[in-house]
Design a protein around this motif. Structure first.
Motif, PDB file in Angstrom:
ATOM      1  N   GLY A 110      36.779  49.077  76.720  1.00 56.12           N
ATOM      2  CA  GLY A 110      37.087  48.205  75.600  1.00 56.12           C
ATOM      3  C   GLY A 110      36.762  48.752  74.220  1.00 56.12           C
ATOM      4  O   GLY A 110      36.850  48.015  73.245  1.00 56.12           O
ATOM      5  N   THR A 111      36.408  50.016  74.102  1.00 58.13           N
ATOM      6  CA  THR A 111      36.065  50.555  72.778  1.00 58.13           C
ATOM      7  C   THR A 111      37.299  51.088  72.060  1.00 58.13           C
ATOM      8  O   THR A 111      37.379  52.241  71.676  1.00 58.13           O
ATOM      9  N   HIS A 112      38.260  50.203  71.917  1.00 56.91           N
ATOM     10  CA  HIS A 112      39.447  50.484  71.121  1.00 56.91           C
ATOM     11  C   HIS A 112      39.483  49.438  70.017  1.00 56.91           C
ATOM     12  O   HIS A 112      38.676  48.522  70.002  1.00 56.91           O
ATOM     13  N   GLY A 113      40.358  49.598  69.089  1.00 56.42           N
ATOM     14  CA  GLY A 113      40.397  48.664  67.968  1.00 56.42           C
ATOM     15  C   GLY A 113      39.554  49.185  66.820  1.00 56.42           C
ATOM     16  O   GLY A 113      39.276  50.376  66.739  1.00 56.42           O
ATOM     17  N   GLY A 114      39.128  48.303  65.950  1.00 54.97           N
ATOM     18  CA  GLY A 114      38.384  48.606  64.737  1.00 54.97           C
ATOM     19  C   GLY A 114      37.689  49.956  64.673  1.00 54.97           C
ATOM     20  O   GLY A 114      36.638  50.137  65.264  1.00 54.97           O
ATOM     21  N   GLY A 115      38.281  50.893  63.956  1.00 54.99           N
ATOM     22  CA  GLY A 115      37.679  52.198  63.748  1.00 54.99           C
ATOM     23  C   GLY A 115      37.952  53.216  64.839  1.00 54.99           C
ATOM     24  O   GLY A 115      37.569  54.363  64.731  1.00 54.99           O
ATOM     25  N   SER A 116      38.603  52.788  65.897  1.00 55.94           N
ATOM     26  CA  SER A 116      38.911  53.699  66.996  1.00 55.94           C
ATOM     27  C   SER A 116      40.399  54.015  66.991  1.00 55.94           C
ATOM     28  O   SER A 116      41.216  53.168  66.631  1.00 55.94           O
ATOM     29  N   GLU A 117      40.736  55.229  67.374  1.00 57.72           N
ATOM     30  CA  GLU A 117      42.141  55.612  67.484  1.00 57.72           C
ATOM     31  C   GLU A 117      42.639  55.465  68.922  1.00 57.72           C
ATOM     32  O   GLU A 117      43.777  55.792  69.228  1.00 57.72           O
ATOM     33  N   ALA A 118      41.769  54.981  69.799  1.00 58.31           N
ATOM     34  CA  ALA A 118      42.093  54.875  71.221  1.00 58.31           C
ATOM     35  C   ALA A 118      42.982  53.664  71.497  1.00 58.31           C
ATOM     36  O   ALA A 118      42.788  52.591  70.946  1.00 58.31           O
ATOM     37  N   ARG A 119      43.943  53.882  72.373  1.00 56.49           N
ATOM     38  CA  ARG A 119      44.794  52.778  72.837  1.00 56.49           C
ATOM     39  C   ARG A 119      44.114  52.088  74.017  1.00 56.49           C
ATOM     40  O   ARG A 119      43.407  52.720  74.796  1.00 56.49           O
ATOM     41  N   SER A 120      44.387  50.824  74.189  1.00 57.64           N
ATOM     42  CA  SER A 120      43.797  50.070  75.300  1.00 57.64           C
ATOM     43  C   SER A 120      44.271  50.588  76.652  1.00 57.64           C
ATOM     44  O   SER A 120      43.604  50.373  77.670  1.00 57.64           O
ATOM     45  N   SER A 121      45.377  51.310  76.682  1.00 61.14           N
ATOM     46  CA  SER A 121      45.899  51.838  77.950  1.00 61.14           C
ATOM     47  C   SER A 121      44.935  52.833  78.605  1.00 61.14           C
ATOM     48  O   SER A 121      45.038  53.084  79.798  1.00 61.14           O
ATOM     49  N   ILE A 122      43.995  53.385  77.845  1.00 68.83           N
ATOM     50  CA  ILE A 122      42.991  54.282  78.439  1.00 68.83           C
ATOM     51  C   ILE A 122      42.302  53.578  79.597  1.00 68.83           C
ATOM     52  O   ILE A 122      42.164  54.119  80.685  1.00 68.83           O
ATOM     53  N   TRP A 123      41.866  52.358  79.362  1.00 68.87           N
ATOM     54  CA  TRP A 123      41.083  51.640  80.365  1.00 68.87           C
ATOM     55  C   TRP A 123      41.966  50.990  81.419  1.00 68.87           C
ATOM     56  O   TRP A 123      41.518  50.769  82.531  1.00 68.87           O
TER      57      TRP A 123
END
Length: 176
Positions: A110-123
């Motif tokens: 869940g460390t996506h969103g605010g300040g992260s460039e990660a997409r939720s699809s990682i998890w």
């Protein structure tokens, strides 16, 4: 001929040193689990060495930027200068830093969103995401082997494969 011998010896010493360092500094297995071929997804900060989710996000962003810079430096050493000896410490560092075991703990669920460039699809696609790091590790191993042989054309090709592995993961799992 003698210069090539000295380059090869320096490279071998560097490889031995890095292997020893990896054995001595290998991260502990998370939450007492036995080693498996795939690292499990860290669910909370408590599953990692990070103090907070934000620390994990900031660390992974910086670590991945540093790895990208390292690959650029290797391109200069291996392709422009054709200097395997100068590249040996960077190749070792790349092998140590660009691993699933090193990087996946920073991808706390869940460390996506605010300040992260990660997409939720990682998890959502954890197995595929983790497999991308295995692919990267394989490409780096191939790069090291080819660089040691001193063939500039094959080294350039192997270095491009490392970059392609990074880019394929970025396209799928990172917002640009």
């Amino acid at each position: 001929m003698q210069q090539r011998y000295h380059r090869k010896r320096a490279f071998q010493r560097s490889a031995i040193s890095s292997t020893l360092a990896l054995l001595l500094c290998a991260p502990l297995i998370w939450a007492g689990e036995e080693a498996t071929s795939e690292l499990s997804m860290p669910q909370t900060v408590g599953d990692t060495q990070f103090a907070s989710e934000r620390d994990a996000v900031m660390w992974r962003q910086q670590e991945l930027k540093d790895i990208e810079s390292l690959v650029r430096q290797l391109r200069f050493d291996l392709i422009n200068n054709q200097d395997v000896e100068a590249a040996a410490p960077r190749l070792t560092e790349l092998q140590e830093r660009a691993t699933a075991q090193q990087l996946l703990p920073a991808f706390i669920a869940g460390t996506h969103g605010g300040g992260s460039e990660a997409r939720s699809s990682i998890w959502e696609e954890w197995s595929e995401f983790a497999a991308g790091f295995t692919d990267l590790e394989d490409k780096i191993t191939q790069l090291v082997e080819v660089a040691e042989q001193g063939d500039t054309r094959n080294t350039a090709r192997a270095l491009s494969e490392v970059g392609a592995s990074c880019k394929s993961c970025h396209r799928a799992y990172r917002y640009d």
